[in-house]
Design a protein around this motif. Structure first.
Motif, short mmCIF file in Angstrom:
data_model
loop_
_atom_site.label_atom_id
_atom_site.label_comp_id
_atom_site.label_asym_id
_atom_site.label_seq_id
_atom_site.Cartn_x
_atom_site.Cartn_y
_atom_site.Cartn_z
N ARG A 152 38.99 12.52 88.92
CA ARG A 152 38.31 13.57 89.68
C ARG A 152 39.11 14.85 89.48
O ARG A 152 40.24 14.82 88.98
CB ARG A 152 38.25 13.21 91.18
CG ARG A 152 39.61 13.28 91.86
CD ARG A 152 39.54 12.95 93.34
NE ARG A 152 40.85 13.12 93.99
CZ ARG A 152 41.12 12.77 95.24
NH1 ARG A 152 40.17 12.20 95.98
NH2 ARG A 152 42.32 12.95 95.75
N TRP A 153 38.55 15.99 89.87
CA TRP A 153 39.28 17.25 89.81
C TRP A 153 40.16 17.41 91.05
O TRP A 153 39.75 17.05 92.16
CB TRP A 153 38.31 18.43 89.72
CG TRP A 153 37.51 18.44 88.47
CD1 TRP A 153 36.17 18.19 88.34
CD2 TRP A 153 37.99 18.69 87.15
NE1 TRP A 153 35.79 18.26 87.03
CE2 TRP A 153 36.88 18.57 86.27
CE3 TRP A 153 39.24 18.99 86.61
CZ2 TRP A 153 37.00 18.75 84.89
CZ3 TRP A 153 39.36 19.17 85.24
CH2 TRP A 153 38.24 19.06 84.39
N HIS A 263 34.24 9.46 85.43
CA HIS A 263 34.64 10.73 86.06
C HIS A 263 33.73 11.07 87.22
O HIS A 263 32.50 11.11 87.09
CB HIS A 263 34.59 11.85 85.01
CG HIS A 263 34.98 13.18 85.56
ND1 HIS A 263 36.24 13.44 86.08
CD2 HIS A 263 34.28 14.35 85.67
CE1 HIS A 263 36.29 14.70 86.49
NE2 HIS A 263 35.13 15.27 86.26
N GLU A 265 32.65 13.87 89.10
CA GLU A 265 32.65 15.34 88.94
C GLU A 265 32.72 16.07 90.28
O GLU A 265 33.46 17.04 90.44
CB GLU A 265 31.40 15.78 88.16
CG GLU A 265 31.26 17.29 87.98
CD GLU A 265 32.36 17.91 87.14
OE1 GLU A 265 32.67 19.10 87.34
OE2 GLU A 265 32.92 17.20 86.27
N GLN A 310 37.79 16.20 78.88
CA GLN A 310 37.33 16.94 80.06
C GLN A 310 37.76 18.41 80.03
O GLN A 310 37.39 19.18 80.91
CB GLN A 310 37.88 16.29 81.33
CG GLN A 310 37.46 14.84 81.54
CD GLN A 310 35.98 14.68 81.86
OE1 GLN A 310 35.26 15.66 82.07
NE2 GLN A 310 35.51 13.44 81.90
#
Length: 324
Positions: A152-153, A263, A265, A310
């Motif tokens: 994840r970010w 992922h 997002e 990414q």
């Protein structure tokens, strides 16, 4: 077969963009590229006091003749006890493994292509390790694993993505476990059960290692399954398929894996899942990804490829980028 190309690799000296061009997920299968061992030459062997025979760098490859090669023979007692995940010894009565093919429910094909079988024993396709037998590995030949890289970010208190102050690229986080056996941080993966599909292994191992699903009630487990379904059913990125430079490898048994990036997002799926260490994990947590991470086996390499895919932060040094 043409003379094989040996590539010496250093995660600190070669960027992920270089490696993704040299070594995409399926490139290893054609034997054009090979890596020298690094972790598969270390002593003592994990979980023991066994010292490998010394293998000089120029003698790792089987194409180099070495008449005096005298490796140590070692198979752990836990493997010789014949748990359900382990093969018998090669000479045991009634054991006739079918190497380089599917053998009943056991997959003995390598992701790297055909491997040599010598004196009834499969031969490590990358080269000598200074140790024969199986060590801690259950199967003669390839031992298949699956590594789910869940990312994840990194976000601030307001929910905005956090960029690295030097590179300016957004920072990725991944779910990491601290292994009980060696204390190193790693991707929460594990072995593929006989007859099991890789997709099922990826999801099961993440649940067991990072969410402690084995200790959950049926109701709790069903809730976790429902939440994870969205993440594991979405489009994903196969990071790597093939041989792993693992400290447990021997001349006759070695690790292979399929590493897959899932992922999140928006972060909404994973934010609602409570991480809890289970099974082989001592600790589990979200870890910021950068080149400073030191991870188990080849996991740093897998993580590096994910950041490149990414477009995320990896290094503070712009000079680490690939130059044609």
């Amino acid at each position: 077969m043409n003379e094989m190309l040996f590539l010496f690799f250093s995660f600190s000296n070669l960027s992920a963009s270089c490696w993704s061009r040299l070594h995409p997920a399926n490139m290893f299968n054609n034997y054009n590229v090979k890596f020298h061992h690094r972790k598969a030459l270390t002593s003592p062997y994990p979980g023991s006091h066994i010292e490998r025979s010394q293998v000089p760098e120029d003698k790792v490859g089987w194409l180099t003749e070495w008449e005096d090669y005298n490796p140590v023979e070692y198979t752990a007692k836990s493997v010789l006890a014949r748990p359900n995940w382990a093969d018998p010894q090669i000479n045991d009565e009634g054991f006739s493994p079918k190497f380089n093919e599917r053998d009943g429910e056991v997959e003995r094909k390598s992701l790297n292509g055909l491997y040599v079988v010598e004196n009834g024993r499969p031969r490590n396709p990358v080269g000598r390790t200074g140790l024969t037998g199986r060590g801690l590995l259950g199967r003669w030949g390839p031992n298949h694993a699956a590594d789910p890289v869940v990312t994840r970010w990194k976000r601030d208190g307001s929910g905005n993505k956090v960029a690295h102050p030097v590179s300016g690229k957004n920072i990725l986080q991944f779910v990491a476990i601290k292994r009980r056996d060696c204390g190193e941080w790693a991707i929460p993966g594990g072995m593929v059960d006989p007859g099991e599909k890789i997709t099922a292994t990826l999801k099961r191992e993440f649940e067991e290692e990072a969410l402690n699903s084995l200790q959950k009630s049926p109701e709790e487990k069903a809730k976790l399954e429902k939440q994870l379904q969205k993440l594991f059913s979405q489009e994903h990125f196969v990071v790597y398929r093939g041989y792993v430079d693992d400290p447990r490898n021997t001349d006759n048994a070695w690790m292979e894996t399929e590493a897959v990036n899932y992922h999140d997002e928006t972060g909404e799926t994973m934010d609602n899942l409570p991480l809890e260490a289970g099974d082989d994990a001592g600790v589990v947590r979200w870890v910021d990804i950068s080149e400073k991470l030191e991870l188990y086996a080849s996991h740093s390499y897998f993580i590096k490829l994910v950041t490149e895919k990414q477009g995320a932060h990896w290094s503070e040094d712009p000079g680490s980028e690939c130059h044609e």
